[in-house]
Design a protein around this motif. Sequence first.
Motif, short mmCIF file in Angstrom:
data_model
loop_
_atom_site.label_atom_id
_atom_site.label_comp_id
_atom_site.label_asym_id
_atom_site.label_seq_id
_atom_site.Cartn_x
_atom_site.Cartn_y
_atom_site.Cartn_z
N ALA A 55 36.86 41.61 41.55
CA ALA A 55 37.27 43.00 41.75
C ALA A 55 37.69 43.23 43.20
N HIS A 79 31.95 44.23 35.09
CA HIS A 79 33.23 44.42 35.76
C HIS A 79 33.40 45.89 36.16
N LEU A 83 33.84 47.13 39.92
CA LEU A 83 35.04 47.83 40.33
C LEU A 83 34.71 49.21 40.88
#
Length: 336
Positions: A55, A79, A83
Amino acid sequence: MIGISEIRAAAERIADHVVRTPTVRSPGLSAFLGVPVTAKLELLQRTGSFKARGATAKLLSLTEEERAAGVVAVSGGNHGIALAHMAAALHIKATVVMSRTAPKRSTDLVEASGASLRLTDGMAEAFALTERLRAEGLTLVHPFDDEVVIAGQGTVGLEFAEDTGATRDAGASGPAGAAGGAGEVTDVLVSIGGGGLISGVAAAFRALRPKVRVWGVETEGATCMSEALAAGGPVTVDLSSIVTTLSAPSASRLTYDHVSALVEDVLVVPDAEAVRGVLDLAEHAKVWAEPAAGCLLPATRQVVERVGEGARLGLVVCGGNTTPADITEWTRRFGL
């Protein structure tokens, strides 16, 4: 194909934003499994998993226009957490799309970071909504179908290879053995969701230690890569695994190409064994991991059976974003 130069460039780019996680021998796991085991403790990474690497690499590569548009990502948990957290640190507006089946802790962490959270009825719907938001102008940070993201995840393999002596074997300078307690490895096991992590790790080991075998591990009900290998290319699969962080509806052509070329095989284990692996990691390795990492433990026995007693195993303990309540519920469900 991602090469070592791209991975090294990613490592330099993200160095000030992520942790070089420990690579250590595990006497407890070695005794438990009957072969030497070295673990890469990526659950100690920022945001609790390796996902911070990819990320961050992607966010730092964006143009000013892409940053200004804001970013969007689809996630089964880690994820999205990574992020949201890293985008906030870099002052970029983020939207994260997740299934309602995602762990509550994951959705809470996404919202706590200030990202906009969008929930759907399943992962297939989450990927579809993400594509619509991308079409509306948001900048996509894909969890695995992106060369920059894969190179970022490949820094896990770069560090693992360096810490277990690969740089020395390759005749280059670098922090070989930097982890002190790291041991040599013959076989490395990596969990697979969409394949970004194993693609990067396998690329790093192929460049620095080509004799090391890399094995993928999936859970039943989240088998997009093993089914892609059987079909000769990416296919859409039905998802039913409790392990949402491994639940991609399909591999990408990019990750499929890496796995088919660089990975020894992809092993599949039941959800119950992945949860048992979490308990075994806690008892024998003294680490609190999530089922996406726990699935490696039952797979190790398959690897040792296939390669023989000379195996020296390396485990990428990819994340630790699970709660005692989650593990207690799954333990009861599976009668463990």
